[in-house]
Write a protein that holds these residues in place. Structure first.
Motif, short mmCIF file in Angstrom:
data_model
loop_
_atom_site.label_atom_id
_atom_site.label_comp_id
_atom_site.label_asym_id
_atom_site.label_seq_id
_atom_site.Cartn_x
_atom_site.Cartn_y
_atom_site.Cartn_z
N ASP A 16 0.93 -1.07 -0.01
CA ASP A 16 -0.11 0.14 0.03
C ASP A 16 1.03 1.29 -0.16
O ASP A 16 0.53 2.18 -0.71
CB ASP A 16 -0.95 0.00 1.06
N ALA A 17 2.07 1.17 0.86
CA ALA A 17 2.95 2.57 0.75
C ALA A 17 3.61 2.39 -0.37
O ALA A 17 3.57 3.63 -0.96
CB ALA A 17 4.12 2.45 1.89
N LEU A 18 3.99 1.67 -1.03
CA LEU A 18 4.68 1.65 -2.38
C LEU A 18 3.68 2.25 -3.49
O LEU A 18 4.12 3.13 -4.28
CB LEU A 18 5.29 0.32 -2.77
N GLU A 19 2.55 1.79 -3.47
CA GLU A 19 1.65 2.16 -4.48
C GLU A 19 1.34 3.43 -4.25
O GLU A 19 1.35 4.48 -5.37
CB GLU A 19 0.50 1.38 -4.50
N SER A 20 1.21 4.00 -3.05
CA SER A 20 0.92 5.38 -2.73
C SER A 20 2.07 6.20 -3.27
O SER A 20 1.98 7.42 -3.85
CB SER A 20 0.64 5.67 -1.29
N TYR A 21 3.22 5.95 -2.87
CA TYR A 21 4.59 6.76 -3.03
C TYR A 21 4.77 6.67 -4.72
O TYR A 21 5.15 7.78 -5.14
CB TYR A 21 5.65 6.18 -2.30
N LEU A 22 4.55 5.74 -5.34
CA LEU A 22 4.53 5.49 -6.65
C LEU A 22 3.82 6.58 -7.53
O LEU A 22 4.15 7.22 -8.42
CB LEU A 22 4.43 4.38 -7.38
N SER A 23 2.50 6.72 -6.99
CA SER A 23 1.52 7.56 -7.59
C SER A 23 1.99 9.01 -7.53
O SER A 23 2.27 9.90 -8.23
CB SER A 23 0.30 7.48 -7.01
N ASP A 24 2.58 9.40 -6.39
CA ASP A 24 3.10 10.88 -5.94
C ASP A 24 4.54 10.93 -6.69
O ASP A 24 4.58 12.00 -7.39
CB ASP A 24 3.44 10.85 -4.32
N LEU A 25 5.15 10.00 -6.92
CA LEU A 25 6.40 10.08 -7.67
C LEU A 25 6.37 10.32 -9.11
O LEU A 25 6.81 11.17 -9.72
CB LEU A 25 7.28 8.66 -7.47
N LYS A 26 5.22 9.69 -9.64
CA LYS A 26 4.93 9.91 -11.05
C LYS A 26 4.51 11.59 -11.47
O LYS A 26 4.76 11.96 -12.18
CB LYS A 26 3.58 8.78 -11.51
N THR A 27 3.33 11.76 -10.21
CA THR A 27 3.39 13.30 -10.45
C THR A 27 4.38 14.20 -10.43
O THR A 27 4.59 15.02 -11.01
CB THR A 27 2.10 13.63 -9.19
N GLU A 28 5.49 13.91 -9.42
CA GLU A 28 6.43 14.91 -9.02
C GLU A 28 7.50 14.77 -10.49
O GLU A 28 7.84 15.79 -10.81
CB GLU A 28 7.12 14.38 -8.17
N ARG A 29 7.44 13.52 -10.97
CA ARG A 29 8.41 13.41 -12.19
C ARG A 29 7.80 14.31 -13.39
O ARG A 29 8.46 14.76 -14.01
CB ARG A 29 8.61 12.02 -12.69
N SER A 30 6.63 14.15 -13.52
CA SER A 30 5.85 14.84 -14.62
C SER A 30 5.99 16.39 -14.56
O SER A 30 6.00 17.24 -15.46
CB SER A 30 4.25 14.62 -14.89
N LYS A 31 5.92 16.94 -13.24
CA LYS A 31 6.22 18.25 -13.09
C LYS A 31 7.52 19.01 -12.96
O LYS A 31 7.63 20.20 -13.06
CB LYS A 31 5.50 18.60 -11.69
N THR A 32 8.78 18.11 -13.07
CA THR A 32 9.97 18.58 -12.97
C THR A 32 10.41 19.09 -14.30
O THR A 32 10.31 18.29 -15.19
CB THR A 32 11.00 17.82 -12.14
N ASP A 33 11.13 20.00 -14.31
CA ASP A 33 11.73 20.77 -15.55
C ASP A 33 13.27 20.24 -15.74
O ASP A 33 14.11 20.13 -16.60
CB ASP A 33 11.74 22.08 -15.85
N ASN A 34 13.73 19.74 -14.58
CA ASN A 34 15.35 19.25 -14.53
C ASN A 34 15.35 17.93 -15.19
O ASN A 34 15.06 17.08 -14.52
CB ASN A 34 15.71 19.33 -13.07
N ARG A 35 16.17 17.55 -16.23
CA ARG A 35 16.15 16.70 -16.79
C ARG A 35 17.05 15.58 -15.98
O ARG A 35 16.62 14.38 -16.07
CB ARG A 35 16.80 16.70 -18.18
N GLU A 36 18.14 16.07 -15.43
CA GLU A 36 18.75 15.01 -14.47
C GLU A 36 17.93 14.32 -13.30
O GLU A 36 18.02 13.21 -13.13
CB GLU A 36 19.99 15.57 -13.91
N TRP A 37 17.19 15.33 -12.81
CA TRP A 37 16.20 14.87 -11.60
C TRP A 37 15.49 13.98 -12.13
O TRP A 37 14.83 13.00 -11.58
CB TRP A 37 15.65 16.10 -10.94
N ARG A 38 14.68 14.39 -13.25
CA ARG A 38 13.46 13.41 -13.83
C ARG A 38 14.18 12.11 -14.18
O ARG A 38 13.52 10.96 -13.87
CB ARG A 38 13.06 14.16 -15.34
N ALA A 39 15.40 12.03 -14.77
CA ALA A 39 16.00 10.65 -14.77
C ALA A 39 16.21 9.79 -13.67
O ALA A 39 16.11 8.65 -13.40
CB ALA A 39 17.46 10.99 -15.69
#
Length: 60
Positions: A16-39
């Motif tokens: 449950d914790a991983l599924e929740s975190y992964l959902s947040d992580l996808k959102t965070e990844r889609s909002k970042t402009d920093n290519r290195e951080w996105r990678a």
């Protein structure tokens, strides 16, 4: 290789914790402009998805 033994309740909570975190992580990844951080976030997402797959497979 390390082995982590979990009770069924611990496994469920961790899934449950991983599924929740992964959902947040996808959102965070889609909002970042920093290519290195996105990678880095993409790599972290892949690792966590692998772990989640192992945890789910153990339940079957």
């Amino acid at each position: 290789m390390s082995v982590l033994e979990l009770t069924e309740k611990e496994r469920i909570v961790l899934v449950d914790a991983l599924e929740s975190y992964l959902s947040d992580l996808k959102t965070e990844r889609s909002k970042t402009d920093n290519r290195e951080w996105r990678a880095d976030l993409r790599e972290q997402e892949a690792i966590l998805n692998g772990l989640l797959g192992h945890l789910i497979a153990k339940a079957a």
